[in-house]
Design a protein around this motif. Structure first.
Motif, short mmCIF file in Angstrom:
data_model
loop_
_atom_site.label_atom_id
_atom_site.label_comp_id
_atom_site.label_asym_id
_atom_site.label_seq_id
_atom_site.Cartn_x
_atom_site.Cartn_y
_atom_site.Cartn_z
N GLN A 12 66.11 58.20 49.27
CA GLN A 12 65.92 59.60 48.89
C GLN A 12 65.75 59.77 47.38
O GLN A 12 65.10 60.72 46.93
CB GLN A 12 67.12 60.42 49.36
N SER A 13 66.31 58.85 46.60
CA SER A 13 66.36 59.02 45.15
C SER A 13 65.20 58.36 44.42
O SER A 13 64.94 58.68 43.26
CB SER A 13 67.68 58.44 44.60
N ASN A 14 64.51 57.43 45.08
CA ASN A 14 63.45 56.69 44.39
C ASN A 14 62.28 56.47 45.34
O ASN A 14 62.42 55.77 46.35
CB ASN A 14 63.99 55.34 43.89
N PRO A 15 61.12 57.04 45.03
CA PRO A 15 59.97 56.91 45.93
C PRO A 15 59.41 55.49 45.99
O PRO A 15 58.59 55.19 46.85
CB PRO A 15 58.94 57.87 45.34
N GLN A 16 59.86 54.63 45.08
CA GLN A 16 59.42 53.23 45.08
C GLN A 16 60.58 52.29 45.45
O GLN A 16 60.68 51.20 44.93
CB GLN A 16 58.87 52.84 43.71
N ALA A 17 61.41 52.73 46.35
CA ALA A 17 62.56 51.93 46.76
C ALA A 17 62.17 50.91 47.83
O ALA A 17 61.59 51.27 48.86
CB ALA A 17 63.67 52.83 47.28
N VAL A 18 62.51 49.66 47.58
CA VAL A 18 62.33 48.59 48.55
C VAL A 18 63.73 48.14 48.97
O VAL A 18 64.48 47.58 48.17
CB VAL A 18 61.54 47.41 47.96
N ILE A 19 64.09 48.42 50.20
CA ILE A 19 65.43 48.12 50.72
C ILE A 19 65.35 46.86 51.55
O ILE A 19 64.58 46.78 52.51
CB ILE A 19 65.96 49.30 51.54
#
Length: 301
Positions: free
Chosen positions: A141-148
């Motif tokens: 939700q906090s980072n549009p470029q998040a890779v989990i």
């Protein structure tokens, strides 16, 4: 981008130490920070460090990993694994930086008979898994470029892990009882670090290479905890280190405060398809780590 600056949060953990030891210095400037410089529990500390280091990319390798202890410390687990992860992701986003965030197989309940896909329903069994799942959600939700990146059964020459525990106990005992009805993918922290650097380097070459979302990232192949122990002892014995007979037992015979997923196997084909990254077979990586532990007597450290 000539040289990528990467902030690694969580200096003392297994993956953080592997990242620090393996950073390709000619292409990446790795800034690996933990307490006191970076206190992941303090939102102000996170904001100051991200501002001061001005990273192009952030890797969150900081986590509360004491699975059983989390049952009696839920607030601490949630603070580190959920709230802090979200703050770090948001701080990275404010700079336009992607975040690579590590998560866990414990977001699943282990009841599926086959390896888990990223799209399977999550249902954690305990506080640790719930805190990590909330961390995933906050990061996304906090980072549009998040890779989990969900991984599992992590071991290395450092810190507390199953491989070191087996060798330490085998140094004084001839037989160990090890659970045989839980299956997963043993994963070397060294292999996780190599995969994270591979993704970071793709971003360095092309900022559009980052594909956000959830990915599974574990060693290839599968084992039970007992089979993992047997392989550890076989390698150690061949290298002149401690070994013991493994007595295969059930989960019911080894109760713990937190229920472990009976099936922790993760399907990693999505990561291979999107990023071209696949971790080696767990046996070859186990050999490398155990031989190093025997050479240095690292199980007693």
């Amino acid at each position: 981008m000539s040289r990528l600056k990467v902030l690694v949060a969580g200096r003392g953990g297994q993956v953080a130490r592997a990242l620090a030891a393996s950073a390709p210095a000619d292409r990446i400037q790795a800034v690996c920070l933990g307490r006191p410089e970076l206190d992941i529990r303090d939102a102000g500390s996170i904001a100051r460090v991200v501002e001061a280091t001005a990273p192009h990319l952030v890797i969150n390798a900081a986590a509360y990993t004491a699975v059983d202890q989390a049952e009696s410390e839920p607030d601490e687990a949630r603070l580190v694994n959920a709230a802090a992860a979200g703050v770090l992701a948001q701080a990275a986003a404010a700079r336009g930086a992607p975040i690579l965030h590590l998560s866990t197989d414990y977001v699943f309940n282990g009841e599926k008979p086959d390896p888990y896909l990223e799209t399977d329903t999550v249902n954690p069994l305990g506080v640790y898994g719930r805190s990590k799942l909330e961390g995933e959600q906050r990061v996304a939700q906090s980072n549009p470029q998040a890779v989990i990146l969900r991984t599992a059964w992590v071991y290395s020459p450092w810190g507390k892990n199953f491989a070191k525990t087996m060798l330490r106990v085998a140094d004084t005992r001839d037989e160990l009882a090890v659970v045989h009805d839980q299956r997963g993918n043993p994963t070397s922290a060294n292999d996780i670090a190599a995969a994270l650097w591979a993704i970071a380097l793709q971003y360095a070459e092309n900022p559009k290479a980052i594909v956000p979302g959830v990915f599974h990232m574990t060693g290839a192949g599968e084992a039970s905890w007992a089979e993992f122990a047997e392989e550890i002892f076989a390698v150690s014995s061949a290298a002149g280190g401690p070994s013991a007979q493994v007595k295969r037992i059930t989960t019911a015979e080894y109760p713990t405060p937190t229920r472990r997923p009976a099936n922790s196997r993760l399907d990693c084909s999505h990561l291979a398809a999107i990023y071209g990254v696949a971790l080696p077979d767990w046996r070859s990586s186990t050999r490398s780590v155990v031989e190093e532990l025997v050479r240095t007597k690292g199980w007693s450290a």
